[in-house]
Design a protein around this motif. Structure first.
Motif, PDB file in Angstrom:
ATOM      1  N   GLU A  56       4.672  12.189 -20.103  1.00  0.00           N
ATOM      2  CA  GLU A  56       5.461  12.411 -21.323  1.00  0.00           C
ATOM      3  C   GLU A  56       5.246  13.835 -21.813  1.00  0.00           C
ATOM      4  O   GLU A  56       4.181  14.431 -21.590  1.00  0.00           O
ATOM      5  CB  GLU A  56       4.996  11.406 -22.401  1.00  0.00           C
ATOM      6  CG  GLU A  56       5.727  11.574 -23.722  1.00  0.00           C
ATOM      7  CD  GLU A  56       5.453  10.438 -24.717  1.00  0.00           C
ATOM      8  OE1 GLU A  56       4.603   9.567 -24.429  1.00  0.00           O
ATOM      9  OE2 GLU A  56       6.107  10.443 -25.782  1.00  0.00           O
ATOM     10  N   GLU A 107       3.340   1.015 -19.996  1.00  0.00           N
ATOM     11  CA  GLU A 107       2.302   1.811 -20.663  1.00  0.00           C
ATOM     12  C   GLU A 107       1.069   0.933 -20.819  1.00  0.00           C
ATOM     13  O   GLU A 107       1.141  -0.145 -21.416  1.00  0.00           O
ATOM     14  CB  GLU A 107       2.768   2.305 -22.038  1.00  0.00           C
ATOM     15  CG  GLU A 107       3.846   3.362 -21.940  1.00  0.00           C
ATOM     16  CD  GLU A 107       4.214   3.996 -23.276  1.00  0.00           C
ATOM     17  OE1 GLU A 107       3.351   4.096 -24.172  1.00  0.00           O
ATOM     18  OE2 GLU A 107       5.385   4.387 -23.412  1.00  0.00           O
ATOM     19  N   ILE A 137      -4.641  10.438 -22.673  1.00  0.00           N
ATOM     20  CA  ILE A 137      -5.010   9.028 -22.812  1.00  0.00           C
ATOM     21  C   ILE A 137      -5.787   8.549 -21.567  1.00  0.00           C
ATOM     22  O   ILE A 137      -6.841   9.101 -21.275  1.00  0.00           O
ATOM     23  CB  ILE A 137      -3.767   8.162 -23.153  1.00  0.00           C
ATOM     24  CG1 ILE A 137      -2.951   8.851 -24.281  1.00  0.00           C
ATOM     25  CG2 ILE A 137      -4.169   6.776 -23.632  1.00  0.00           C
ATOM     26  CD1 ILE A 137      -1.711   8.112 -24.711  1.00  0.00           C
ATOM     27  N   TRP A 191      -7.512   3.948 -24.998  1.00  0.00           N
ATOM     28  CA  TRP A 191      -6.998   5.075 -25.792  1.00  0.00           C
ATOM     29  C   TRP A 191      -8.047   5.424 -26.845  1.00  0.00           C
ATOM     30  O   TRP A 191      -8.147   4.743 -27.869  1.00  0.00           O
ATOM     31  CB  TRP A 191      -5.669   4.668 -26.437  1.00  0.00           C
ATOM     32  CG  TRP A 191      -4.913   5.781 -27.088  1.00  0.00           C
ATOM     33  CD1 TRP A 191      -5.407   6.966 -27.557  1.00  0.00           C
ATOM     34  CD2 TRP A 191      -3.503   5.815 -27.363  1.00  0.00           C
ATOM     35  NE1 TRP A 191      -4.408   7.737 -28.081  1.00  0.00           N
ATOM     36  CE2 TRP A 191      -3.221   7.050 -27.977  1.00  0.00           C
ATOM     37  CE3 TRP A 191      -2.457   4.926 -27.154  1.00  0.00           C
ATOM     38  CZ2 TRP A 191      -1.931   7.406 -28.393  1.00  0.00           C
ATOM     39  CZ3 TRP A 191      -1.183   5.281 -27.573  1.00  0.00           C
ATOM     40  CH2 TRP A 191      -0.918   6.505 -28.181  1.00  0.00           C
TER      41      TRP A 191
HETATM   42  O1  AHR Z   1       1.644   7.074 -24.539  1.00  0.00           O
HETATM   43  C1  AHR Z   1       1.666   7.561 -25.843  1.00  0.00           C
HETATM   44  C2  AHR Z   1       2.654   6.815 -26.716  1.00  0.00           C
HETATM   45  O2  AHR Z   1       2.244   5.490 -26.889  1.00  0.00           O
HETATM   46  C3  AHR Z   1       4.050   6.691 -26.181  1.00  0.00           C
HETATM   47  O3  AHR Z   1       4.815   7.805 -26.455  1.00  0.00           O
HETATM   48  C4  AHR Z   1       4.582   5.506 -26.906  1.00  0.00           C
HETATM   49  O4  AHR Z   1       5.562   4.820 -26.158  1.00  0.00           O
HETATM   50  C5  AHR Z   1       3.347   4.667 -27.173  1.00  0.00           C
HETATM   51  O5  AHR Z   1       3.286   4.251 -28.487  1.00  0.00           O
END
Ligand code: AHR
Length: 538
Positions: A49, A334, A388, A338
Motif C-alpha cells: 500500500e 489483510e 506492519i 500490528w
Molecule cells: O494495512 C493498513 C490498513 O489497515 C489498511 O489500509 C486498511 O485496509 C486496514 O485498516
C-alpha cells in the motif's frame, strides 16, 4: 538424574532439547487419506500500500537511484522476494485504494500529479513534513506495479476505488490493464507507458473495508454497490475474479447482510463473487512495543493470532446459510500482528523490527489457512515491506529480511500440496495470558508420497518431545528446518541481518513412531517420505 528409555532414544538421535529434558509430551498423527483440500498457493500472498515506507523507498527507489534497481524497482527486494515464491500481490491499498485515482499513476512519470496521501493526517507523519508518503508523486502506478509483480513472479491483485470513483472508472481500469495491444485508446496509453502487451490482471478487489474507510456502508448497502460495479465489465478473455470487501474480524452481521442482500435478485449473483475479504489483525499486546515485551505479552499475542481459526469457521458457516454449495471462498487479504512502534525511518508509518514473536504469529496463521484449505482461497500478509507484519525492511541502501520472511520461505513448501487431517495431542499452555492456547499447533500437506509438516511450539521455555506417526504407511524423515532463538525478542536489524535465521538439522533415524523434539519458541518444518502406502495426492 535417571534417564528413561524414551529419553535414551532421543539422546541417541541427538534430539534432546537444549533447555529441558523430559518424556514425550505430545503426539502427532497424520492421516494422509483424509484430504481437506488443495492448499491454494495464493494463501501465501502479499499486500502493498502507499503507506509509510512500503512503496517509496521500499519497492520504488527510482531509475536514477544509486541503489541497485530494475527500472526503478529495488533489485535486492525482488531477488529476495523471489525466494518466497510469491503467488499474488495486492495493491494499491488498503484505505489508500478508496482515495486513489488510477489515472494519476499512468502516462509519462514526469507529468503525473502530486496528490495528498490518504494517510497524510496521521500524527506519525509529523516526522515527514514534505516528502512521500504524505504527498504522493504517483511515480509508482499501474505499469510499475505490474512490472514489479512480473519480476517477482506473482499475479497482480488490484483494489479498486469504490468510495470516491464511479463504476465507470473500474470498467476503464480493467480496459486499461487487459485490452489487447493496439485495440483501445487505453491500450495505447498503456503502451505509451512502456507496456504494449496486456497485463491480464485476474484479481479485482471491489473497494476495501467498505464498512469503514472505504465508504462507511452497511453490508446491504455495499452489496448493492458491489452488484453495480461488477455487473458489466470488459473481459478480454481474462478470467476475472472479483473480491468483495468483507468483514472486520468478528463482524458476522456484515457477512450475513452482504450475502442476504446480494442474492435478493437471485442466487446466481453468487457467481459474481470469487471471495469475500476478511481482515483480521491480531494487533499487539502489553505496551504495544514490537521488541520490548514480557512473556505474558508473548502468550497473549499468540493467543490472539489463534483467533483467526474461529473467524474462518464462523464466517464460513454464515456464508453457507446462503451459499450452500460454497461457491464463494474466503480471502483474508489483510492479516498480521500490528505493533504501535515506528522506528525504522522518519515517515515510515507502522515500520518496526518484527521479532521471533511475529514469526510465530506467522506460523500459527499460515497453519490455520492450510488447515482450512477448503475455505481460504487467498490471503495477503499486511504488508510486504517496511510496514506492519513485514517480510522486508529497507532504508536508503540498507536492507534486511525479517523473521516473518523466514516463515514464509519455510512454508512455501506447502504451496499446491493437499492439506491432510493432522491430529495434535498437546497440553494447553498454563499461563493465563495464553488463554488456553495449545502448546503445539501446525498443519501438514501431501505432495505425492512426500509430506510437509509445519509445527509451532509456543512454549517459551520447554521443548516438546513428540511422537509423530501416520495412520497409513511409515514416516521416513528427510529434512528438518527450525527457526528459533534462546531470546524470544530476537530480530534482525540493518546491522545484523542474520541475527535470526532458520537452521537445517539432521532429522534423525527412521524409528516408528518418529520422535522429534520441538525447540521452545520455535517454528519447525519437517519433511517425510511416506513409505509403504499406495497414496496419490489427487
Ligand atoms: O494495512 C493498513 C490498513 O489497515 C489498511 O489500509 C486498511 O485496509 C486496514 O485498516
Amino acid at each position: 538424574m535417571t534417564i528413561n528409555r524414551r529419553q535414551f532414544v532421543l539422546a541417541g538421535l541427538g534430539l534432546i532439547a537444549p533447555r529441558t529434558t523430559r518424556a514425550a509430551s505430545a503426539r502427532i498423527e497424520i492421516l494422509p487419506e483424509e484430504k481437506i483440500g488443495m492448499i491454494s498457493p495464493d494463501i501465501y500472498g502479499h499486500f502493498t500500500e502507499h503507506l509509510g515506507g512500503c512503496i517509496y523507498d521500499g519497492i520504488w527507489v527510482g531509475e536514477n537511484s544509486r541503489i541497485p534497481n530494475i527500472g526503478g524497482i529495488r533489485k535486492q527486494l525482488v531477488d529476495n522476494l523471489k525466494r518466497l515464491q510469491p503467488p499474488v500481490i495486492r495493491w494499491p491499498g488498503g484505505c489508500f485504494a478508496d482515495s486513489y485515482n488510477w489515472r494519476d499513476g499512468v502516462g509519462p512519470r514526469s507529468e503525473r500529479p502530486r496528490r495528498t496521501n490518504f494517510w497524510a493526517d496521521t500524527p506519525y507523519l509529523a516526522k515527514a513534513p514534505d516528502g512521500p508518503p504524505k504527498y504522493d508523486p504517483n511515480e509508482f502506478g499501474t505499469n510499475e506495479f505490474v512490472r514489479f509483480c512480473k519480476l517477482a513472479g506473482a499475479q497482480p491483485y488490484l483494489a479498486a476505488n469504490l468510495r470516491s470513483l464511479p463504476a465507470y472508472d473500474f470498467y476503464q481500469w480493467i480496459e486499461y490493464c487487459n485490452s489487447p495491444a493496439g485495440s483501445t485508446s487505453l491500450a495505447g496509453l498503456r503502451a505509451a507507458g512502456g507496456d504494449r502487451e496486456p497485463f491480464r490482471v485476474p484479481f479485482w478487489g471491489v473497494g476495501n473495508e467498505s464498512w469503514g474507510c472505504g465508504g462507511n456502508f452497511t453490508g446491504d448497502e455495499y452489496a448493492v454497490e458491489f452488484r453495480r460495479f461488477v455487473e458489466w465489465v470488459p473481459r478480454f478473455d481474462v478470467h476475472l475474479s472479483f473480491i468483495a470487501s468483507g468483514p472486520n474480524g468478528p463482524d458476522y452481521a456484515w457477512t450475513r447482510s452482504f450475502f442476504s442482500k446480494l442474492v435478493e435478485k437471485g442466487k446466481d449473483k453468487l457467481r459474481s463473487v470469487y471471495g469475500t475479504a476478511l481482515h483480521y489483525y491480531c494487533g499487539t499486546s502489553g505496551n504495544g512495543d514490537a521488541i520490548d515485551f514480557t512473556v505474558d505479552d508473548w502468550y497473549s499475542l499468540l493467543a490472539k493470532a489463534k483467533r483467526m481459526e474461529e473467524l474462518i469457521r464462523n464466517h464460513w458457516q454464515i456464508m453457507g446459510e446462503i451459499d450452500a454449495e460454497h461457491r464463494v471462498k474466503l480471502i483474508v487479504d489483510e492479516w498480521g500482528a500490528w505493533h504501535k512502534t515506528a522506528d525504522i525511518a522518519p515517515g515510515y508509518l507502522f515500520g518496526y523490527f518484527p521479532t521471533l514473536r511475529d514469526a510465530l504469529v506467522s506460523g500459527i496463521t499460515l497453519d490455520i489457512f492450510n488447515r482450512h484449505a477448503d475455505k481460504v482461497a487467498m490471503a495477503n500478509a499486511a504488508q510486504l515491506v517496511n510496514n506492519i507484519h513485514t517480510s522486508f525492511l529497507t532504508s536508503g541502501d540498507k536492507f534486511t529480511v525479517t523473521p516473518v520472511f523466514h516463515v514464509f520461505e519455510m512454508y512455501a513448501a506447502h504451496q499446491g500440496g493437499t492439506s491432510v487431517r493432522t491430529e495434535i495431542l498437546t497440553p494447553r499452555l498454563r499461563p493465563e495470558s495464553a488463554m488456553g492456547l495449545p502448546t503445539l499447533s501446525g498443519s501438514c500437506s501431501l505432495h505425492g508420497q512426500h509430506l510437509v509438516l509445519t509445527i509451532v511450539n509456543a512454549d517459551d521455555q520447554h521443548a516438546q518431545d513428540t511422537e509423530i506417526s501416520a495412520n497409513v504407511g511409515r514416516l521416513s524423515p528427510v529434512a528438518a528446518r527450525v527457526l528459533t532463538s534462546k531470546d524470544i525478542h530476537a530480530h534482525n536489524t540493518f546491522h545484523d541481518p542474520n541475527a535470526l535465521e532458520p537452521v537445517d538439522q539432521k532429522p534423525g533415524g527412521g524409528s516408528s513412531p518418529f520422535v522429534y523434539s520441538f525447540a521452545p519458541a520455535s517454528v519447525t518444518r519437517l519433511e517425510f517420505d511416506l513409505v509403504g502406502s499406495p497414496l496419490n495426492s489427487g
